[in-house]
Design an enzyme around this catalytic site. Sequence first.
Site, PDB file in Angstrom:
ATOM      1  NE  ARG A 282      -2.142   0.507   3.942  1.00 13.15           N
ATOM      2  CZ  ARG A 282      -1.621   1.392   4.759  1.00 13.15           C
ATOM      3  NH1 ARG A 282      -1.194   2.773   4.471  1.00 13.15           N
ATOM      4  NH2 ARG A 282      -0.923   0.898   5.972  1.00 13.15           N
ATOM      5  CG  HIS A 286      -5.867   2.336   6.564  1.00 15.46           C
ATOM      6  ND1 HIS A 286      -5.981   0.873   6.105  1.00 15.46           N
ATOM      7  CD2 HIS A 286      -7.066   2.723   7.263  1.00 15.46           C
ATOM      8  CE1 HIS A 286      -7.231   0.485   6.508  1.00 15.46           C
ATOM      9  NE2 HIS A 286      -7.857   1.594   7.167  1.00 15.46           N
ATOM     10  CE1 TYR A 295       1.806   2.324   8.261  1.00 18.47           C
ATOM     11  CE2 TYR A 295       0.952   3.907   9.440  1.00 18.47           C
ATOM     12  CZ  TYR A 295       0.757   3.202   8.420  1.00 18.47           C
ATOM     13  OH  TYR A 295      -0.156   3.513   7.406  1.00 18.47           O
TER      14      TYR A 295
END
Length: 395
Positions: A282, A286, A295
């Site tokens: 990805r 998100h 992260y």
Amino acid sequence: MKDRNHLADVKTVSNVQIIKNGVVDIPMLQILSAEGSVIDGAVEPALTKEESLKIYDTMEYIRVLDERMVGAQRQGRISFYLASTGEEAASVASAAALSPDDMIMSQYREQGALAYRGYKTNQFMNQMFSNKDDPNKGRQMPIHYGDKALNFMTISSPLGTQIPQASGYAYGQKMSGKDVVTICYFGEGAASEGDFHAGLNMAAVLNCPVIFFCRNNGYAISTPAEEQFAGDGIASRGLGYGIKTIRVDGNDPLAVYAATKEARALAIAEKCPVLIEAMTYRLAAHSTSDDPTGYRSRDEENKWRAKDPITRMANWLEGKGWFDEKENDKRVEKARQDVLAAMKACEKTDVCDIDDIIEDVYDTPPWHLKEQLASLKAHIKKYPQRFPKTAGRVK
């Protein structure tokens, strides 16, 4: 008849043997290199020029749509969006391998499959702006599409609910005697839900013609795969349930197409489930509520940008003499203009009538819903400035 406990088929040993994780080495199907050339020994699927260009153009269109709608959310024009940047091949190429009569049950990042089926730009926009032309009547979050005519089941927010539903729907397809399947999309994070295990077990036991398509994009929102599970991805779970399983390079459109084509043929011929694990990444956040810089690193993202499925397929098309860069630039610019025009038109369309909010569930709306609707109307009349699109229409 086999022993009900399968004891007659089990190989026996006389000493303790511990089966270690990793004993089964699950291969990954790959046809195109990261640069878009066919790997030595790989067999290209039988795609025509027209089919190949449709897959490519749909991936390009989805990237344009994603870019525009993330921007629209940042401008406050819509409340929420989920982009599929970097994962376009997983949804588009798999949808291309299906029959239009096959049912699609998706999670929330498969707008590519819907666009491939023929969903129009204004339909995407009507749903995201929750206006009166939205078939969901504005009662869903943005990107929760659904279209009965295109055999695309309406998306639900809770993770994994579509998995056992897909098993049940596919069982019905089998009982009907039709040569059709259900494809069920989900992420590797959703595979941690109980519905995943219930759905796969149900499909395996009842021999349901369903394709479970897992987009393993490395993260369940901010949780990396290595913190989600210790096993060999999701493919190993299919084997555990006795389900035929394929692992595929999810950024390789040709491999995804070939894997899904084979899975569909198996599901129909043997009336059985098949699990596909598409290894992808990805590149986007998100959702518009997420900041991935907290992260993961830019270096990690750049590593995967080099495997971009759109660039990869463009290079393959060019090698076959099927790609014209100037014509492609024109198509991309037209897509941008079409998306922008549809967005401007649909955001100005009136919202649904407020009375619609309690319709379609009961034959006659019950008293408690009528009371809640009356309370809502009173609230809007009291604070009309907060509801500019609705206040003037509340009676």
